[in-house]
Design a protein around this motif. Structure first.
Motif, PDB file in Angstrom:
ATOM      1  N   GLY A 257       0.816  -1.200   0.000  1.00  0.00           N
ATOM      2  CA  GLY A 257       0.000   0.000   0.000  1.00  0.00           C
ATOM      3  C   GLY A 257       0.851   1.250   0.000  1.00  0.00           C
ATOM      4  O   GLY A 257       2.081   1.192  -0.078  1.00  0.00           O
ATOM      5  N   VAL A 258       0.173   2.382   0.080  1.00  0.00           N
ATOM      6  CA  VAL A 258       0.842   3.677   0.066  1.00  0.00           C
ATOM      7  C   VAL A 258       1.001   4.184   1.504  1.00  0.00           C
ATOM      8  O   VAL A 258       0.053   4.154   2.297  1.00  0.00           O
ATOM      9  N   TYR A 259       2.215   4.662   1.811  1.00  0.00           N
ATOM     10  CA  TYR A 259       2.529   5.203   3.125  1.00  0.00           C
ATOM     11  C   TYR A 259       3.106   6.614   2.954  1.00  0.00           C
ATOM     12  O   TYR A 259       3.529   6.997   1.853  1.00  0.00           O
ATOM     13  N   PHE A 260       3.137   7.363   4.044  1.00  0.00           N
ATOM     14  CA  PHE A 260       3.575   8.754   3.981  1.00  0.00           C
ATOM     15  C   PHE A 260       4.773   8.947   4.908  1.00  0.00           C
ATOM     16  O   PHE A 260       4.716   8.592   6.088  1.00  0.00           O
ATOM     17  N   TYR A 261       5.865   9.489   4.340  1.00  0.00           N
ATOM     18  CA  TYR A 261       7.088   9.653   5.121  1.00  0.00           C
ATOM     19  C   TYR A 261       7.364  11.122   5.399  1.00  0.00           C
ATOM     20  O   TYR A 261       6.974  12.025   4.640  1.00  0.00           O
ATOM     21  N   THR A 262       8.075  11.352   6.503  1.00  0.00           N
ATOM     22  CA  THR A 262       8.642  12.657   6.835  1.00  0.00           C
ATOM     23  C   THR A 262      10.093  12.432   7.216  1.00  0.00           C
ATOM     24  O   THR A 262      10.392  11.723   8.173  1.00  0.00           O
ATOM     25  N   LEU A 263      10.982  13.007   6.443  1.00  0.00           N
ATOM     26  CA  LEU A 263      12.425  12.860   6.663  1.00  0.00           C
ATOM     27  C   LEU A 263      12.973  14.227   7.070  1.00  0.00           C
ATOM     28  O   LEU A 263      12.775  15.217   6.353  1.00  0.00           O
ATOM     29  N   THR A 264      13.665  14.290   8.210  1.00  0.00           N
ATOM     30  CA  THR A 264      14.196  15.558   8.711  1.00  0.00           C
ATOM     31  C   THR A 264      15.653  15.398   9.094  1.00  0.00           C
ATOM     32  O   THR A 264      16.003  14.472   9.826  1.00  0.00           O
ATOM     33  N   ASN A 265      16.490  16.299   8.569  1.00  0.00           N
ATOM     34  CA  ASN A 265      17.887  16.312   8.988  1.00  0.00           C
ATOM     35  C   ASN A 265      18.074  17.389  10.047  1.00  0.00           C
ATOM     36  O   ASN A 265      17.878  18.579   9.785  1.00  0.00           O
ATOM     37  N   SER A 266      18.471  16.971  11.249  1.00  0.00           N
ATOM     38  CA  SER A 266      18.558  17.898  12.370  1.00  0.00           C
ATOM     39  C   SER A 266      19.722  18.870  12.230  1.00  0.00           C
ATOM     40  O   SER A 266      19.680  19.970  12.776  1.00  0.00           O
ATOM     41  N   ILE A 267      20.762  18.483  11.504  1.00  0.00           N
ATOM     42  CA  ILE A 267      21.919  19.371  11.346  1.00  0.00           C
ATOM     43  C   ILE A 267      21.568  20.530  10.419  1.00  0.00           C
ATOM     44  O   ILE A 267      21.875  21.689  10.694  1.00  0.00           O
ATOM     45  N   LYS A 268      20.920  20.213   9.309  1.00  0.00           N
ATOM     46  CA  LYS A 268      20.573  21.235   8.334  1.00  0.00           C
ATOM     47  C   LYS A 268      19.221  21.885   8.602  1.00  0.00           C
ATOM     48  O   LYS A 268      18.908  22.938   8.057  1.00  0.00           O
ATOM     49  N   GLY A 269      18.395  21.225   9.430  1.00  0.00           N
ATOM     50  CA  GLY A 269      17.074  21.768   9.692  1.00  0.00           C
ATOM     51  C   GLY A 269      16.166  21.720   8.484  1.00  0.00           C
ATOM     52  O   GLY A 269      15.328  22.604   8.289  1.00  0.00           O
ATOM     53  N   LYS A 270      16.323  20.696   7.637  1.00  0.00           N
ATOM     54  CA  LYS A 270      15.505  20.547   6.428  1.00  0.00           C
ATOM     55  C   LYS A 270      14.610  19.324   6.550  1.00  0.00           C
ATOM     56  O   LYS A 270      14.986  18.321   7.167  1.00  0.00           O
ATOM     57  N   THR A 271      13.433  19.417   5.931  1.00  0.00           N
ATOM     58  CA  THR A 271      12.450  18.341   5.994  1.00  0.00           C
ATOM     59  C   THR A 271      11.926  18.034   4.593  1.00  0.00           C
ATOM     60  O   THR A 271      11.674  18.950   3.798  1.00  0.00           O
ATOM     61  N   TRP A 272      11.764  16.724   4.330  1.00  0.00           N
ATOM     62  CA  TRP A 272      11.174  16.267   3.079  1.00  0.00           C
ATOM     63  C   TRP A 272       9.968  15.394   3.410  1.00  0.00           C
ATOM     64  O   TRP A 272      10.028  14.571   4.335  1.00  0.00           O
ATOM     65  N   LYS A 273       8.894  15.561   2.660  1.00  0.00           N
ATOM     66  CA  LYS A 273       7.696  14.757   2.861  1.00  0.00           C
ATOM     67  C   LYS A 273       7.253  14.192   1.509  1.00  0.00           C
ATOM     68  O   LYS A 273       7.445  14.816   0.467  1.00  0.00           O
TER      69      LYS A 273
END
Length: 280
Positions: A257-273
């Motif tokens: 099935g389809v799932y939803f991710y949130t990826l965050t790099n704490s050093i750079k403070g960037k997030t991808w969804k």
């Protein structure tokens, strides 16, 4: 189903490098001897690199732009008995320890390079290597980042490799002309089209955890250290969560099935969804 899987794998999200680290990557400048390109500076007073072509018998057209850099090694009959030309540039941002960076560069060799010295023509035409160091201060070669093979090709060859610095706060790159086997010799190497970027993230839109050894994990190419990952189902249930993802999630017992991710790099403070599909 096979066509569907191939289509899903083709649909990837790519995030380009976060910042341009190097100025004058193609070594543009006034092509003349003993004059380095803009933003590049010699570390040694013994001999100054040249902005090429058209000096000392070098005629190869540039791989990118109009000019490039040439550095040499020379064997001397007196102390220090050899010269290894070098150049440095200051990065726009310091490198981060453990982060993956892509280093890319075009290299060539000039067979006909040489110069007149007191009515004697000196050939400087042996193949040598390029060594790239990182330093926290100007001209300080603290960490070996990359070394080319022996370059004897007279046309440009482009090299590209992922590196991960071990030291923090590397603010300078230092290029050093390096003879084979560290033996003093009269050699040259030509350098063009150089770049250093943080390796882009490539996040797949699907993976197939079926144990066949191919695409079994949610593998994020170019992932940075200390990147947290959360994956939830369509119903909002937490399917996976970690503070430092190691490319090791194989879907667990969760169904296709389809799932939803949130990826965050704490050093750079960037997030991808985004979305990722499990296909079993």
């Amino acid at each position: 189903m096979k066509n569907l899987v191939l289509l899903l794998f083709a649909c990837t999200f790519q995030q380009t490098g976060w910042a341009q680290l190097v100025n004058n990557k193609s070594f543009e400048g006034a092509n003349r001897p003993n004059r380095p390109p803009a933003f590049w500076y010699p570390c040694s007073d013994d001999s100054t690199p040249d902005t090429q072509p058209f000096s000392y018998g070098v005629t190869l057209p540039a791989d990118d732009g109009k000019t490039y850099m040439g550095i040499v090694t020379r064997s001397l009959a007196f102390e220090p008995f050899e010269v290894r030309e070098d150049m440095e540039t200051r990065l726009n941002l310091p490198m981060i320890a453990g982060f993956p960076y892509v280093i890319s560069v075009s290299l060539a060799h000039a067979d006909d390079m040489g110069y007149d010295d007191n009515s004697t023509f000196i050939w400087v035409n042996r193949p040598i290597k390029l060594t790239v160091y990182g330093g926290t201060e100007s001209c300080l070669t603290e960490e070996l980042l990359w070394q080319s093979p022996l370059v004897d090709n007279t046309d440009w060859i482009h090299f590209e490799e992922v590196i991960r610095p071990e030291m923090e706060n590397l603010r300078y790159l230092i290029f050093v002309a390096t003879p084979e086997g560290n033996r003093a010799t009269n050699g040259n190497i030509l350098i063009d089209n150089f770049d250093l970027i943080e390796e882009p993230l490539i996040i797949p839109s699907a993976f197939t955890p079926n144990g066949d050894g191919f695409n079994d994990h949610f593998f994020i190419k170019g992932i940075k250290p200390l990147s947290s990952l959360k994956v939830v189902s369509r119903d909002g249930d937490m399917a996976f969560e970690t503070e430092d993802y190691q490319n090791d999630w194989a879907g667990g017992d969760w169904p296709s099935g389809v799932y939803f991710y949130t990826l965050t790099n704490s050093i750079k403070g960037k997030t991808w969804k985004g979305e990722v599909s499990i296909i079993k």
